[in-house]
Design a protein around this motif. Structure first.
Motif, PDB file in Angstrom:
ATOM      1  N   TYR A   1       0.916  -1.155  -0.207  1.00  0.00           N
ATOM      2  CA  TYR A   1       0.123   0.180  -0.136  1.00  0.00           C
ATOM      3  C   TYR A   1       0.874   1.310  -0.062  1.00  0.00           C
ATOM      4  O   TYR A   1       2.009   1.334   0.700  1.00  0.00           O
ATOM      5  N   LEU A   2       0.495   2.343  -0.723  1.00  0.00           N
ATOM      6  CA  LEU A   2       1.195   3.670  -0.682  1.00  0.00           C
ATOM      7  C   LEU A   2       0.181   4.209   0.021  1.00  0.00           C
ATOM      8  O   LEU A   2      -1.058   4.854  -0.275  1.00  0.00           O
ATOM      9  N   PHE A   3       0.609   5.067   1.250  1.00  0.00           N
ATOM     10  CA  PHE A   3      -0.021   6.216   1.987  1.00  0.00           C
ATOM     11  C   PHE A   3      -0.055   7.529   1.637  1.00  0.00           C
ATOM     12  O   PHE A   3       1.106   7.909   0.885  1.00  0.00           O
ATOM     13  N   PRO A   4      -1.040   8.371   1.883  1.00  0.00           N
ATOM     14  CA  PRO A   4      -0.773   9.652   0.926  1.00  0.00           C
ATOM     15  C   PRO A   4      -0.319  10.718   1.769  1.00  0.00           C
ATOM     16  O   PRO A   4       0.262  11.752   1.382  1.00  0.00           O
ATOM     17  N   ASP A   5       0.034  10.530   2.866  1.00  0.00           N
ATOM     18  CA  ASP A   5       0.791  11.317   3.811  1.00  0.00           C
ATOM     19  C   ASP A   5       1.436  10.901   5.103  1.00  0.00           C
ATOM     20  O   ASP A   5       1.225   9.480   5.290  1.00  0.00           O
ATOM     21  N   ARG A   6       2.278  11.508   6.057  1.00  0.00           N
ATOM     22  CA  ARG A   6       3.055  11.027   7.030  1.00  0.00           C
ATOM     23  C   ARG A   6       2.160  10.538   7.932  1.00  0.00           C
ATOM     24  O   ARG A   6       2.366   9.205   8.823  1.00  0.00           O
ATOM     25  N   TRP A   7       0.958  11.076   8.244  1.00  0.00           N
ATOM     26  CA  TRP A   7       0.138  10.718   9.536  1.00  0.00           C
ATOM     27  C   TRP A   7      -0.704   9.439   9.236  1.00  0.00           C
ATOM     28  O   TRP A   7      -0.651   8.573  10.098  1.00  0.00           O
TER      29      TRP A   7
ATOM     30  N   PRO B   1       7.954  12.308  -0.829  1.00  0.00           N
ATOM     31  CA  PRO B   1       8.080  11.346   0.070  1.00  0.00           C
ATOM     32  C   PRO B   1       7.211  10.028  -0.256  1.00  0.00           C
ATOM     33  O   PRO B   1       5.854  10.547  -0.531  1.00  0.00           O
ATOM     34  N   TYR B   2       7.508   8.871  -0.227  1.00  0.00           N
ATOM     35  CA  TYR B   2       6.751   7.575  -0.768  1.00  0.00           C
ATOM     36  C   TYR B   2       6.644   6.872   0.675  1.00  0.00           C
ATOM     37  O   TYR B   2       7.684   6.551   1.222  1.00  0.00           O
ATOM     38  N   TYR B   3       5.551   6.684   1.093  1.00  0.00           N
ATOM     39  CA  TYR B   3       5.136   5.918   2.313  1.00  0.00           C
ATOM     40  C   TYR B   3       4.533   4.400   1.764  1.00  0.00           C
ATOM     41  O   TYR B   3       3.497   4.328   1.497  1.00  0.00           O
ATOM     42  N   PHE B   4       5.207   3.550   2.104  1.00  0.00           N
ATOM     43  CA  PHE B   4       4.887   2.029   1.942  1.00  0.00           C
ATOM     44  C   PHE B   4       4.522   1.247   3.249  1.00  0.00           C
ATOM     45  O   PHE B   4       5.395   1.425   4.185  1.00  0.00           O
ATOM     46  N   ALA B   5       3.556   0.321   2.893  1.00  0.00           N
ATOM     47  CA  ALA B   5       3.291  -0.606   3.999  1.00  0.00           C
ATOM     48  C   ALA B   5       2.502  -1.864   3.569  1.00  0.00           C
ATOM     49  O   ALA B   5       2.168  -1.654   2.439  1.00  0.00           O
TER      50      ALA B   5
END
Length: 186
Positions: free
Chosen positions: A117-123, A156-160
């Motif tokens: 998954y790619l999150f849209p923001d840091r929060w 920034p890319y946030y993956f999980a």
């Protein structure tokens, strides 16, 4: 008279600033200019080296040769219980057009399913909140050669892993972030 004094003072400060900057960087642009090894100027660190593969002051020379394929987690691949934030920190920097390859086993009776998954923001990333996250790879796309994701933007890319309603993200440390940098030359 006050205006003339202020004008002269501004002129003196401007000249001093330009002179200070030019003296500090007097060799930039010459073939032997790469004192820091950061890849500025024309030297690129090849002529200024301490023969250890690094430039002077022990800064690594930026001699990236172009986009790379990077397997997420290295030999560990994408699985529950591995700290991907540490992995990303230890394998940085990442550059524009580098490809992250997520390899994981397809779901079976002996393995847990994984996804990307790619999150849209840091929060959302910090809270493993999947409500606004976008699935970029499902549970079957990581098999074989893996799922490839190209870093195309300066953001920034946030993956999980989004499986088990974020449990793999929260408890299994299956999350990381990268910020791609500009590559100075190919």
């Amino acid at each position: 008279m006050g205006f003339a004094f202020a004008y002269r003072l501004i002129l003196v400060v401007a000249v001093a600033s330009v002179l200070g900057i030019s003296l500090a960087n007097k060799d930039w642009g010459s073939p032997n200019s790469n004192y820091t090894g950061w890849g500025w100027g024309w030297g690129w660190g090849s002529s200024k080296s301490n023969h250890t593969g690094q430039g002077f002051n022990n800064h690594p020379v930026n001699e990236t040769q172009g986009p790379k394929k990077i397997i997420v987690g290295g030999s560990e691949n994408w699985h529950f219980g591995f700290n991907y934030s540490d992995w990303a920190f230890n394998n940085a920097p990442f550059y524009f057009n580098d490809t992250l390859v997520f390899k994981y086993d397809p779901p079976s009776n002996t393995t847990f399913p994984h996804s990307v998954y790619l999150f849209p923001d840091r929060w959302s990333y910090l809270n493993c909140d999947l409500k606004r996250a976008k699935m970029v790879a499902n549970t079957t796309e990581g098999g074989g050669d893996g799922f490839e994701f190209v870093l195309k933007r300066w953001t920034p890319y946030y993956f999980a892993c989004g499986e088990r309603n974020g449990f793999h993200c929260k408890v299994g440390s299956m999350r990381f972030m990268v910020m791609p940098l500009f590559r100075w030359h190919y």
